[in-house]
Design a protein around this motif. Structure first.
Motif, short mmCIF file in Angstrom:
data_model
loop_
_atom_site.label_atom_id
_atom_site.label_comp_id
_atom_site.label_asym_id
_atom_site.label_seq_id
_atom_site.Cartn_x
_atom_site.Cartn_y
_atom_site.Cartn_z
N UNK A 102 -5.96 13.62 5.60
CA UNK A 102 -4.75 13.79 5.11
C UNK A 102 -3.61 13.50 6.37
N UNK A 103 -4.19 14.14 7.43
CA UNK A 103 -3.35 13.83 8.76
C UNK A 103 -2.98 12.17 9.00
N UNK A 104 -3.93 11.52 8.88
CA UNK A 104 -3.91 9.92 9.10
C UNK A 104 -3.18 9.54 7.75
N UNK A 105 -3.17 10.06 6.54
CA UNK A 105 -2.25 9.71 5.66
C UNK A 105 -0.94 9.81 5.91
N UNK A 138 -6.49 4.05 1.21
CA UNK A 138 -6.58 2.90 2.04
C UNK A 138 -5.54 2.10 1.33
N UNK A 139 -5.27 1.97 0.19
CA UNK A 139 -4.21 1.02 -0.41
C UNK A 139 -2.88 1.63 -0.04
N UNK A 140 -2.62 2.92 0.04
CA UNK A 140 -1.50 3.60 0.27
C UNK A 140 -1.01 3.27 1.43
N UNK A 141 -2.15 3.55 2.71
CA UNK A 141 -1.65 3.29 4.09
C UNK A 141 -1.42 1.75 4.34
N UNK A 142 -2.06 0.80 3.54
CA UNK A 142 -1.68 -0.59 4.10
C UNK A 142 -0.59 -0.83 3.17
N UNK A 143 -0.53 -0.61 1.99
CA UNK A 143 0.94 -0.70 1.21
C UNK A 143 1.98 -0.33 2.24
N UNK A 144 2.10 0.48 2.77
CA UNK A 144 2.97 1.21 3.79
C UNK A 144 3.33 0.25 4.98
N UNK A 145 2.16 -0.22 5.53
CA UNK A 145 2.28 -1.05 6.70
C UNK A 145 2.82 -2.37 6.24
N UNK A 146 2.31 -2.63 5.10
CA UNK A 146 2.76 -4.05 4.50
C UNK A 146 4.47 -4.01 4.24
N UNK A 147 4.88 -2.73 3.70
CA UNK A 147 6.29 -2.85 3.63
C UNK A 147 7.11 -2.83 4.94
N UNK A 191 4.51 8.14 7.23
CA UNK A 191 5.72 8.41 7.88
C UNK A 191 6.20 7.20 9.07
N UNK A 192 5.17 7.06 9.80
CA UNK A 192 5.56 5.94 10.95
C UNK A 192 5.80 4.53 10.55
N UNK A 193 5.17 3.82 9.72
CA UNK A 193 5.67 2.76 9.24
C UNK A 193 6.86 2.62 8.47
N UNK A 194 7.20 3.85 7.59
CA UNK A 194 8.40 3.89 6.89
C UNK A 194 9.59 3.98 7.90
N UNK A 195 9.43 4.75 8.96
CA UNK A 195 10.45 5.08 9.85
C UNK A 195 10.73 3.80 10.50
N UNK A 196 9.53 3.12 10.99
CA UNK A 196 9.82 1.86 11.58
C UNK A 196 10.52 0.79 10.78
N UNK A 247 12.65 4.00 -2.52
CA UNK A 247 12.42 3.68 -4.03
C UNK A 247 11.56 2.71 -3.86
N UNK A 248 11.64 1.52 -3.13
CA UNK A 248 10.79 0.55 -3.36
C UNK A 248 9.37 0.75 -2.93
N UNK A 249 9.12 1.58 -1.85
CA UNK A 249 7.86 2.08 -1.32
C UNK A 249 7.35 2.69 -2.72
N UNK A 250 7.91 3.46 -3.31
CA UNK A 250 7.18 4.37 -4.55
C UNK A 250 7.05 3.48 -5.51
N UNK A 251 7.68 2.45 -5.74
CA UNK A 251 7.55 1.32 -6.83
C UNK A 251 6.30 0.73 -6.40
N UNK A 252 6.40 0.07 -5.23
CA UNK A 252 5.21 -0.81 -4.91
C UNK A 252 3.67 0.05 -4.89
#
Lengths: 441, 264
Positions: free
Chosen positions: B240-243, B140-149, B248-253, B95-100
């Protein structure tokens, strides 16, 4: 009943064997044959069958949708006489057979002079226009469209000059052919105001001296202009842009001499100019911006003069192969403007920097070592790589400019940017004010 | 609820506005500079320059903003409140990821449409190219937001977070490419596909490659053999593959290595 059956078969026969082009095919070649020398043929808005051969001086003028369609086995139009004029035609479906010595084309002018091709579209042919031992012809406002995509190598060139001198190629558009304009042993030609895009080499050039290229635009080709084994060429006011790919360049000069490259724009190329084994060329007053490498000069090239050029935001303005060569980076006390990366003072305000500058780099090793190095030329890490090269003494001198130029500062365009800035400021103030109002309540 | 909360927090803080202000000033300079670009493809070149500028800003800003958003939940003990309401950490993080993502991407999309207005005065506007640019920015934003999370989930305090965020940004922007540059001379035709896999795993390479191709500035029609070996898929598929991988990987980590409320 018999009559009905006979009539049915007769009608079927007419329907099967009737071709809307059949009468036009005969009539067009016949019309050409019966028209007296220097006569004029006006064509209607319809499809005429090629192939046609013109052996006497005459004029053929089409309408907006006049098409001459070949049978796909030969040249669509062959001109074997001088003083022929073709105007307002669409020409298509020539042979694309490569297993023959004959170089097929939409229009082939062979051993004929003083012809005029004007307002003509050519597609679905091996070459667009082929000039074979043809001199003093005018080719104006021609549009050649090739097969494009991966089929570029399977076809010929937009305009091909073979042993053809003193022709004028003006205001034409060439797209998706193998090479845009190809020169072979052709001299004294003038090429101006043309657009060549999405081809292999925009201009491919062998053993041809004394030609002039003005105001042309070469863009999105695999490479811009390859000038090889030629002398006394003038390239002035042209644009070479978006030539990307590991080996791409705006202009390649190979074994060339006395080429004058003046006032051209090199924009977004992997290399703006690439010079190998060439001598006494002059590169003057050009603009190099956002290229990965502005100019690459190999040590096999000597006695080049680079003066008055302006370099903006290129990853590396100049690259050599690290071996000392004898090229001059200034002429008569006038060097080049090297951009903001080379801060200069000009205390006496004469437009020339107060001290000479030298540019060192280690990038040439990287570029020479691997074809894929170009993938990293836009990377922020390149500046770090250069710093590390500097620390480890891995850099060599790329150029020394004794008289670097100082560019006048351009002013910020307040007139049209200020409303935008004011609008953003107003939005910010509005949000702040709304928040304050909410807090008060 | 999460999105509204995130919006209120972000809009009341200074981080996002500073990010926008920096982006605004830098974009102005790019627009001014792009007046001298050639008229045809000038718009595409301008978009590419804007993207190159954003390449420095967006990773750093989104890493900071999104990671701080998670750390704030820990510091303010709101994370504990959420987790005691029968909510798992995975569910909270989703939920937090979706919000951010919604808030940050939404703000940047609006900003880029605002920026499109002066663009129209400078170069002929091409909607298709603009949308390709916008997609590149969003990815770009999506990936780095996810890494930031992930980083926010992993770090204990702001100081630790600041160090790791700056190192991550420096790593993505400089160190990775520096490693590639030193490895490059040893690459041969036999190892190029392996090299390619790692090259395109770096989101900065893939997004730039996609954008150049989508803007029509890089043709894949007649490449050399070695580049053909390197590029064996459409840039859109790479994107789309790197997206997918970098979501997935930062989220699971983040779920596995979380330090729920372990604030120092």
């Amino acid at each position: 009943m018999k009559k009905v059956i006979t009539l049915f078969f007769v009608l079927m026969g007419i329907w099967i064997f009737y071709s809307p082009f059949a009468s036009a095919e005969v009539s067009l070649q016949q019309q050409i044959d019966i028209t007296p020398a220097n006569g004029i043929i006006h064509l209607d808005n319809k499809v005429y069958s090629g192939n046609i051969v013109i052996k006497k001086p005459l004029t053929i003028v089409g309408s907006q949708n006049t098409v001459i369609r070949g049978d796909g086995k030969n040249n669509v139009v062959t001109i074997q006489a001088s003083n022929v004029k073709l105007e307002s035609l669409k020409i298509m479906h020539g042979s694309i057979n490569r297993n023959t010595l004959e170089e097929y084309a939409g229009i082939k002018i062979t051993h004929a002079n003083e012809n005029v091709l004007k307002n003509i579209g050519i597609s679905d042919s091996y070459h667009g226009v082929y000039l074979d031992y043809a001199n003093n012809n005018l080719i104006e406002n021609i549009k050649v469209t090739g097969l494009g995509g991966n089929k570029i190598g399977e076809q010929g060139n937009g305009i091909h000059l073979n042993f053809s001198n003193h022709n004028r190629l003006f205001h034409s558009k060439i797209k998706e052919t193998r090479d845009g304009i190809y020169f072979y042993k052709s001299e004294g030609n003038k090429v101006s105001d043309n657009l060549v895009e999405k081809t292999r080499y925009g201009l491919h050039y062998m053993y041809s001296d004394g030609n002039q290229f003005y105001h042309n635009r070469f863009t999105l080709n695999s490479a811009g202009a390859a000038i090889m084994v030629s002398r006394h060429i003038q390239l002035k006011d042209n644009e070479f842009s978006f030539h990307e790919g590991p080996k791409a360049f705006g202009i390649l000069m190979l074994e060339s001499e006395d080429v004058q490259v003046v006032n051209n724009q090199f924009f977004h190329n992997v290399r703006g100019i690439y010079i190998d084994n060439s001598f006494k060329n002059k590169v003057k007053d050009n603009k190099f911006s956002l290229n990965q490498v502005g100019i690459e000069v190999l040590s096999s090239s000597n006695n080049q003069i680079f003066t008055g050029n302006r370099f903006f935001d290129n990853t590396a303005p100049v690259i050599t192969d690290g071996v000392r060569s004898y090229n001059s980076w200034s002429d008569k006390g006038r060097g080049n403007y090297w951009g903001n990366g080379f801060p200069l003072s000009d205390l006496n305000q004469d437009g020339v920097g107060d001290f000479p500058i030298a540019y060192k780099s280690s990038l040439y090793k990287l570029l020479n070592e691997h074809e894929l190095a170009y993938l990293f030329m836009k990377s922020p890490a390149i500046s770090l790589y250069e710093k590390l090269g500097q620390l480890m003494n891995g850099q060599d001198i790329m150029f020394e400019d004794a008289y670097p130029l100082v560019e006048q500062k351009t002013s910020f365009p307040w007139t049209w940017m200020s409303p935008f800035i004011l609008a953003i400021g107003a939005c910010y103030l509005l949000i702040r004010r709304r928040r304050k109002v909410k807090c008060t309540y | 609820m999460y999105i509204l909360k995130e919006w209120k927090e972000e809009s009341r803080g200074v981080g996002i506005w500073i990010a926008l202000a920096i982006s605004c000033v830098a974009s102005m300079f790019i627009l001014v500079q792009s007046r001298s670009f050639p008229s045809e493809q000038g718009f595409e070149a301008m978009l590419l320059s804007l993207y190159e500028m954003n390449l420095y800003l967006i990773p750093l800003l989104s890493l900071f903003i999104s990671s701080l958003s998670i750390v704030s939940e820990k510091e303010q003990k709101t994370l504990m409140i959420f987790l005691t309401k029968k909510e798992s950490y995975r569910s909270f993080l989703l939920r937090k990821s979706i919000a951010v993502q919604t808030v940050l991407i939404g703000i940047f999309i609006v900003w880029n449409f605002v920026l499109a207005l002066p663009m129209k005065f400078i170069q002929p506007f091409h909607l298709k190219s603009f949308l390709a640019y916008l997609l590149a920015i969003v990815v770009l934003l999506f990936i780095f937001n996810q890494i930031g999370i992930f980083l926010g989930s992993f770090c204990k305090n702001r100081l630790q977070l600041t160090g790791i965020v700056i190192f991550s940004w420096f790593g993505f922007l400089y160190l990775l490419d520096l490693v590639f540059l030193y490895l490059l001379p040893s690459e041969t035709k036999n190892t190029i596909e392996f090299f390619s896999a790692f090259y395109f795993l770096d989101p900065l390479h893939t997004i730039y490659f996609y954008l150049e191709n989508a803007l029509g500035l890089l043709s894949l029609d007649h490449l050399s053999k070695i580049v053909q070996q390197m590029v064996w898929m459409s840039p859109t598929y790479y994107l789309f593959i790197i997206l997918l991988i970098w979501t997935v990987i930062p989220f699971e980590l983040a779920v596995w290595f979380n330090r729920k409320g372990e604030v120092e």
